[in-house]
Design a protein around this motif. Structure first.
Motif, PDB file in Angstrom:
ATOM      1  N   PRO A   1       4.074   1.922  -8.545  1.00 42.32           N
ATOM      2  CA  PRO A   1       4.072   2.948  -7.390  1.00 42.32           C
ATOM      3  C   PRO A   1       2.781   3.982  -7.389  1.00 42.32           C
ATOM      4  N   LEU A   2       2.413   4.237  -8.542  1.00 45.63           N
ATOM      5  CA  LEU A   2       1.088   4.922  -8.715  1.00 45.63           C
ATOM      6  C   LEU A   2       0.019   4.291  -8.267  1.00 45.63           C
ATOM      7  N   MET A   3      -0.108   2.979  -8.509  1.00 41.27           N
ATOM      8  CA  MET A   3      -1.316   2.256  -8.406  1.00 41.27           C
ATOM      9  C   MET A   3      -1.277   2.164  -6.925  1.00 41.27           C
ATOM     10  N   LEU A   4      -0.126   1.816  -6.233  1.00 41.38           N
ATOM     11  CA  LEU A   4      -0.201   1.796  -4.922  1.00 41.38           C
ATOM     12  C   LEU A   4      -0.611   3.016  -4.008  1.00 41.38           C
ATOM     13  N   ALA A   5      -0.188   4.171  -4.460  1.00 37.95           N
ATOM     14  CA  ALA A   5      -0.694   5.314  -4.007  1.00 37.95           C
ATOM     15  C   ALA A   5      -2.099   5.460  -4.100  1.00 37.95           C
ATOM     16  N   TYR A   6      -2.831   5.144  -5.305  1.00 37.66           N
ATOM     17  CA  TYR A   6      -4.019   5.178  -5.631  1.00 37.66           C
ATOM     18  C   TYR A   6      -4.702   4.080  -4.650  1.00 37.66           C
ATOM     19  N   LEU A   7      -4.423   3.263  -4.445  1.00 41.94           N
ATOM     20  CA  LEU A   7      -4.896   2.263  -3.576  1.00 41.94           C
ATOM     21  C   LEU A   7      -4.925   2.753  -2.089  1.00 41.94           C
ATOM     22  N   ILE A   8      -3.708   3.354  -1.609  1.00 46.48           N
ATOM     23  CA  ILE A   8      -3.907   3.824  -0.257  1.00 46.48           C
ATOM     24  C   ILE A   8      -5.061   5.065  -0.290  1.00 46.48           C
ATOM     25  N   VAL A   9      -4.936   5.974  -1.100  1.00 46.94           N
ATOM     26  CA  VAL A   9      -5.973   6.875  -0.720  1.00 46.94           C
ATOM     27  C   VAL A   9      -7.464   6.483  -0.922  1.00 46.94           C
ATOM     28  N   ALA A  10      -7.708   5.155  -1.856  1.00 42.84           N
ATOM     29  CA  ALA A  10      -8.937   4.713  -1.766  1.00 42.84           C
ATOM     30  C   ALA A  10      -9.278   4.014  -0.480  1.00 42.84           C
ATOM     31  N   ALA A  11      -8.462   3.212   0.176  1.00 41.46           N
ATOM     32  CA  ALA A  11      -8.616   2.731   1.265  1.00 41.46           C
ATOM     33  C   ALA A  11      -8.769   3.684   2.436  1.00 41.46           C
ATOM     34  N   LEU A  12      -8.227   4.603   2.568  1.00 47.07           N
ATOM     35  CA  LEU A  12      -8.250   5.733   3.597  1.00 47.07           C
ATOM     36  C   LEU A  12      -9.736   6.393   3.370  1.00 47.07           C
ATOM     37  N   ALA A  13     -10.012   6.721   2.161  1.00 44.86           N
ATOM     38  CA  ALA A  13     -11.219   7.606   1.886  1.00 44.86           C
ATOM     39  C   ALA A  13     -12.391   6.510   2.241  1.00 44.86           C
ATOM     40  N   CYS A  14     -12.591   5.283   1.899  1.00 44.05           N
ATOM     41  CA  CYS A  14     -13.512   4.232   2.336  1.00 44.05           C
ATOM     42  C   CYS A  14     -13.449   4.163   3.932  1.00 44.05           C
ATOM     43  N   LEU A  15     -12.360   4.227   4.510  1.00 44.95           N
ATOM     44  CA  LEU A  15     -12.340   4.145   5.918  1.00 44.95           C
ATOM     45  C   LEU A  15     -12.811   5.188   6.696  1.00 44.95           C
ATOM     46  N   MET A  16     -12.832   6.526   6.229  1.00 43.23           N
ATOM     47  CA  MET A  16     -13.393   7.791   6.711  1.00 43.23           C
ATOM     48  C   MET A  16     -14.849   7.668   6.490  1.00 43.23           C
TER      49      MET A  16
END
Length: 220
Positions: free
Chosen positions: A199-214
């Motif tokens: 669950p924590l790795m999934l949250a970290y991955l979502i944040v990384a994807a959103l940051a790269c998208l921005m």
């Protein structure tokens, strides 16, 4: 189990937790060095070893999840606040309901439900906290890309991270992965990693994807 009998299993889990992080860090470091062409030693600075705020929080939460999974959850099955947390996460996270169903079919708990609930709580807190600093993360990615060009630009990285995040959400948050697992998987390292770390790795991955998208969007 007595602590001296559990140290080997705990050590294996801790090494796997560490190896996953080093694998991601090393992979990105090698790709960056290959593109820039400069020797790694000449570009290395001591401040490169200092993790960012999000990374410090992530590592702290991973440690808390591990300690809870190893020492607290087995002794707090359906007790007071533990039961309240389990019920709350059971209502919010579909994957938690799938996990409980799988564990009930295996007549197996041993604190696993509480450990998963605690990990999802930490993941939600981390995601909410990191989302408030996405603009800052996107700015840092732009600066990093300007100083050290990498093989994967922010747009491609956002696309790849997004695909993996969608798969992770389907498997973990929705719970599609749990019915595929045999009962023996929940009793070994596979189940421990899925319950306490995924669950924590999934949250970290979502944040990384959103940051790269921005970061891939034109800077205003």
């Amino acid at each position: 189990m007595p602590l001296d009998s559990s140290l080997l299993g705990i050590g294996i889990c801790a090494l796997l937790f560490t190896a996953m992080g080093l694998l991601f860090v090393g992979g990105f470091g090698v790709s960056a060095a290959h593109v820039s062409g400069a020797p790694w030693a000449t570009r290395f600075r001591p401040h490169h070893l200092i993790p960012g705020f999000n990374e410090v929080v992530f590592l702290l939460f991973v440690a808390l999840s591990f300690l809870n999974q190893a020492f607290v959850a087995p002794t707090n099955i359906d007790r007071g606040s533990a039961g309240a947390l389990e019920n709350a996460i059971y209502f919010v996270v579909p994957g938690q309901r799938a996990l409980v169903t799988s564990l009930d079919a295996c007549t197996m708990d041993g604190g696993r439900v509480f450990a998963a609930s605690f990990a999802w709580l930490l993941a939600i807190i981390y995601l909410a906290s990191a989302a408030s600093r996405l603009k800052l993360q996107a700015g840092l990615i732009r600066l990093e890309a300007g100083d050290r060009p990498q093989a994967l630009g922010p747009t491609l990285r956002a696309f790849l991270f997004g695909i993996v995040a969608v798969v992770g959400i389907q498997f973990l948050f929705v719970g599609s992965a749990y019915p595929w697992l045999n009962c023996s998987a929940f009793a070994d390292v596979t189940g421990a990693l899925l319950i306490g770390l995924a669950p924590l790795m999934l949250a970290y991955l979502i944040v990384a994807a959103l940051a790269c998208l921005m970061a891939s969007a034109p800077e205003k």
